[in-house]
Design a protein around this motif. Sequence first.
Motif, PDB file in Angstrom:
ATOM      1  N   HIS A 446       0.827  -1.205   0.000  1.00  0.00           N
ATOM      2  CA  HIS A 446       0.000   0.000   0.000  1.00  0.00           C
ATOM      3  C   HIS A 446       0.870   1.266   0.000  1.00  0.00           C
ATOM      4  CE1 HIS A 446      -3.549  -2.450   0.600  1.00  0.00           C
ATOM      5  NE2 HIS A 446      -2.892  -3.102   1.532  1.00  0.00           N
ATOM      6  N   THR A 449       1.875   1.805  -3.640  1.00  0.00           N
ATOM      7  CA  THR A 449       0.804   2.349  -4.487  1.00  0.00           C
ATOM      8  C   THR A 449       0.586   3.829  -4.207  1.00  0.00           C
ATOM      9  OG1 THR A 449      -0.871   1.601  -2.885  1.00  0.00           O
ATOM     10  CG2 THR A 449      -0.390   0.140  -4.740  1.00  0.00           C
ATOM     11  N   THR A 450       0.817   4.254  -2.961  1.00  0.00           N
ATOM     12  CA  THR A 450       0.728   5.684  -2.662  1.00  0.00           C
ATOM     13  C   THR A 450       1.792   6.451  -3.426  1.00  0.00           C
ATOM     14  OG1 THR A 450      -0.180   5.292  -0.450  1.00  0.00           O
ATOM     15  CG2 THR A 450       0.843   7.431  -0.829  1.00  0.00           C
ATOM     16  N   GLU A 452       3.185   5.555  -6.184  1.00  0.00           N
ATOM     17  CA  GLU A 452       2.817   5.520  -7.607  1.00  0.00           C
ATOM     18  C   GLU A 452       1.727   6.533  -7.916  1.00  0.00           C
ATOM     19  OE1 GLU A 452       1.771   1.457  -8.011  1.00  0.00           O
ATOM     20  OE2 GLU A 452       3.844   0.760  -8.304  1.00  0.00           O
ATOM     21  N   ARG A 453       0.773   6.696  -6.998  1.00  0.00           N
ATOM     22  CA  ARG A 453      -0.272   7.704  -7.227  1.00  0.00           C
ATOM     23  C   ARG A 453       0.312   9.111  -7.193  1.00  0.00           C
ATOM     24  NH1 ARG A 453      -3.282   4.090  -3.942  1.00  0.00           N
ATOM     25  NH2 ARG A 453      -2.781   5.345  -2.095  1.00  0.00           N
ATOM     26  N   GLY A 554      -5.698   7.408  -2.115  1.00  0.00           N
ATOM     27  CA  GLY A 554      -6.312   6.176  -2.595  1.00  0.00           C
ATOM     28  C   GLY A 554      -7.803   6.070  -2.416  1.00  0.00           C
ATOM     29  N   ILE A 557      -9.423   6.839  -7.540  1.00  0.00           N
ATOM     30  CA  ILE A 557      -8.365   6.310  -8.399  1.00  0.00           C
ATOM     31  C   ILE A 557      -8.707   6.602  -9.852  1.00  0.00           C
ATOM     32  CG2 ILE A 557      -7.669   4.497  -6.793  1.00  0.00           C
ATOM     33  CD1 ILE A 557      -9.367   2.541  -8.390  1.00  0.00           C
TER      34      ILE A 557
END
Length: 559
Positions: A446, A449-450, A452-453, A554, A557
């Motif tokens: 997680h 992914t943060t 990446e965002r 998140g 998205i």
Amino acid sequence: MTDFATIPDAPRSDNPATMQALAADLSAINYTVDGVAELLGADANQALGRDQTVPAALVLRGNTDPLSTVVRFWLLAETVSAKELGQAAPRTGVDALVAMGVAEIECDAADQPGDTRAQDRDVMVRAAVDLRPYGWPAANEDEQDTNLWVASDLGAHQRPGVLRKDHVLGIGQASLTLAQATIRKVVGRALDLGTGCGIQLFHLLHHASTVVATDISVRALAFTRFNLMLNASALGLTDADFEPENPHARVSLRLGSLLEPVVGERFDLVVSNPPFVITPRCRGEQAREQFTYRDGGMAGDAIVETLVRELPSVLAPGGLAQMLGNWEVTEGGTDDAGPSPEWAARPRQWVQDGVQAWFIQREQVSPGGYAETWLQDASQGRDQDAYANAYEDYLLDFASRNVAGIGFGYILLRRPESQPQQPGAFSTSTRFEEILYPIEQPVGPHLVTTLEREQWLKRHENILFEYLTVAQDVTEERHQKPGAEHPGVILLRQGAGLRRTNLLSTELAGFVSASDGELTVGQLIGALAALLERDDAEFSDGLCADVRNLVRDGFLIPA
């Protein structure tokens, strides 16, 4: 360069054949995490995880099966007969276990060890180390679960007295916390700074081509080498990887403090569970008298500050550093850089220009609570006078720096992909969050992914033409007083990852409700502006900023 195979008062790893025999013996009796859990049952196994051995001892009383013998011997630190231990480890043999330093023979005055094979004599044997199973489940159906064994010094619950100063810690909660938080992307070179008994190193070998592991303790590196040798097959290591002069070895063990052993080198990933405990100088104490596994030897939180400042210097472009740490929260401290929490005042000063930093505070305790935790950790409470003096030293030390609390949490540092053309050209961010409630584990996926965002948001500075949708784990709560026409509180909650909760304004709640991927961000903001009769730029700009934050965290998205 030493290979750390024969260090005094540490297990020997200079006999590969014996190490392979021990691994085969442990595998044969199913000495695994699951095997021990099944043997003990849920209650006794959970108690053992809290270092409470009595329930397990009761379950295993009178049980001399090989697995029971090994659990009683290495986990409960019970004395067993040489015959029992020999039956549990027939390929290795008791004499070999003693020779490698993982077992000791209890001798009477008239008994001379070594006269005959220990297993043939009527002698009792006790554990010289803690040797326990460790592992993690397969990441996908194509892989197998990883089952390893980890040797470390016996803990305070297994032996009497205060721990030795060069105590090598085993599988502790902090090491598990870091392992769960580490981002498991495939990388070239990785660094495990302060490896201890090698927990982080084992994980890194599953997704890094080569790993350098450092420690200031020569005994720690001896334990690490022993553990690597014992688990060589599961970790994919060959004999060549244990040759210290082999430039192509997958593992390099190095003795030294902080970044001294790797000056001038670059890594794609650095992990560190450093000796971050804030420990005052006790009266008459020398630095060598500190516990090397937890005490950094610097005043206050200076060791964590030093690493935050210096770790980016060994990161390759785009490289990440992840560590755990303590930081002092001073009375009346303020953060002049912006609307950050009070506890962030000191850590913010440590972050260098051009470095992306993310601090997540998981806990904050009072000076007294902190002192009690770490005095108990080393069993220093067994000497009441020494305990009282040390407790006073803690409180006086914190008071000298006006410390009101001590924070603990995750630290993530990232070096940008490329060098800036001009000073200050990088658009980097420093973020501080406090998350005190339970989060999903492992949290590493997680965290990545943060990041990446955040990269996605940098590539899409103008998100007005993007389509967004609500993440699947997100739910909404509305609270209102009885009889009220509209809710007074609207909350957006995450069910996974960091499980954040976001307080929504009416317009932001409307935006989220309409985010189904059918309309662009700009179209939704325009529709809300018309509905609420807010055609001013302040409304649209503020709502757009709030939407970007929901994407970063998140809740929303890209569709």
